[in-house]
Design an enzyme around this catalytic site. Structure first.
Site, PDB file in Angstrom:
ATOM      1  N   HIS A  10      -3.068  75.459  -6.148  1.00  0.00           N
ATOM      2  CA  HIS A  10      -4.229  74.582  -6.001  1.00  0.00           C
ATOM      3  C   HIS A  10      -3.829  73.215  -5.499  1.00  0.00           C
ATOM      4  O   HIS A  10      -4.453  72.639  -4.611  1.00  0.00           O
ATOM      5  CB  HIS A  10      -4.969  74.460  -7.336  1.00  0.00           C
ATOM      6  CG  HIS A  10      -6.272  73.715  -7.228  1.00  0.00           C
ATOM      7  ND1 HIS A  10      -6.345  72.332  -7.222  1.00  0.00           N
ATOM      8  CD2 HIS A  10      -7.541  74.160  -7.102  1.00  0.00           C
ATOM      9  CE1 HIS A  10      -7.606  71.965  -7.107  1.00  0.00           C
ATOM     10  NE2 HIS A  10      -8.356  73.058  -7.025  1.00  0.00           N
ATOM     11  N   HIS A  22     -11.044  80.366  -5.493  1.00  0.00           N
ATOM     12  CA  HIS A  22     -10.008  79.872  -4.582  1.00  0.00           C
ATOM     13  C   HIS A  22      -9.201  81.018  -3.975  1.00  0.00           C
ATOM     14  O   HIS A  22      -8.896  81.013  -2.774  1.00  0.00           O
ATOM     15  CB  HIS A  22      -9.081  78.903  -5.310  1.00  0.00           C
ATOM     16  CG  HIS A  22      -9.703  77.580  -5.605  1.00  0.00           C
ATOM     17  ND1 HIS A  22     -10.347  76.823  -4.639  1.00  0.00           N
ATOM     18  CD2 HIS A  22      -9.785  76.871  -6.761  1.00  0.00           C
ATOM     19  CE1 HIS A  22     -10.798  75.704  -5.190  1.00  0.00           C
ATOM     20  NE2 HIS A  22     -10.478  75.715  -6.466  1.00  0.00           N
TER      21      HIS A  22
END
Length: 265
Positions: free
Chosen positions: A144, A203
């Site tokens: 991330h 994601h």
């Protein structure tokens, strides 16, 4: 004094993500059979979604206050976070509020808390590479990232992993090593793409493996490579889960250090 464990995750809405968290929950319960285990989620969106479905959707502070209301006096808090960044700081801030209200809390470190963790995580990632992957094929791991000083941990992990296997590359969506840094280093016709995220969620499905032009998969395939996404979160890897569990054990040891004569529940 009654004691408990609070596990903290961003959250998961997909069946696979929820299964990964349940698997980690089982590991914790097996290691601490006498302690109640609760969960809290840092994602407001996910908590709202769970609330609409009439499922438990506690924030960290709400979960801690609930434990306090139930007369628990001491809690080991273990976040399933990768770096000690903003999200981890928010967990610690909630713990500080609960501590001022009388609850004794011990917070476990995130995955990449120090050099020992980075080295152990690098070995775990190498061991959990797809068995079908050829020795000369590139593997790209997408984390991330963060706009925080702790994002440097991704760079440290990238160097540790690359030192074990020069064809394995670690990057992040925000800061640290980006996909732009990695693309010139890819040389194999087939490239494996894996999430460096605790669970498979938005994601991994959209930003990593999605069909849109801005996804990591599409950007790698734009170079003429054949990209193979592996949709498995790091919480599903025994080696990675073991690091979080070790950090939880260190936090739970504080129970006896702080209250050597207290009972476990």
């Amino acid at each position: 004094m009654k004691r408990a464990i609070l596990l903290v995750a961003f959250g998961a809405s997909s069946p696979q993500g929820q299964s990964a968290l349940k698997s980690f929950d089982a590991r914790v319960r097996a290691r601490f059979p006498g302690l109640p285990v609760r969960w809290a989620y840092t994602s407001l969106l996910l908590r709202e979604r769970l609330a609409r479905a009439r499922q438990k959707s506690d924030s960290v502070l709400k979960a801690l206050r609930r434990l306090c209301f139930e007369k628990f006096g001491e809690v080991a808090v273990q976040p399933l976070q990768t770096i000690p960044g903003r999200e981890h700081a928010e967990v610690c801030a909630a713990v500080e509020v609960a501590a001022r209200e009388g609850l004794v809390c011990h917070v476990g470190a995130p995955l990449l808390a120090g050099p020992e963790d980075v080295a152990e995580a690098a070995l775990a990632l190498i061991r959990h590479l797809p068995p079908e992957r050829g020795p000369h094929e590139d593997v790209v791991l997408m984390g991330h990232g963060a706009r925080h000083a702790a994002v440097a941990r991704y760079g440290e992990l990238a160097r540790a992993v690359n030192g074990l296997d020069a064809r394995v590359h670690v990057g992040a969506m925000n800061g640290a090593v980006t996909l732009e840094d990695i693309l010139p280093r890819l040389s194999s016709e087939r490239v494996w793409l894996m999430p460096l995220l605790s669970v498979v969620g938005r994601h991994a499905l959209r930003d990593m493996a999605g069909e849109q032009a801005c996804s990591w998969r599409s950007r790698i395939e734009a170079l003429g490579r054949h990209c193979v996404p592996v949709l498995r979160g790091t919480a599903e890897y025994a080696g990675i889960a073991g690091i979080w569990l070790r950090h939880l054990e260190a936090a739970a040891i504080s129970f006896d250090v702080a209250n050597p004569e207290a009972g476990s529940a």
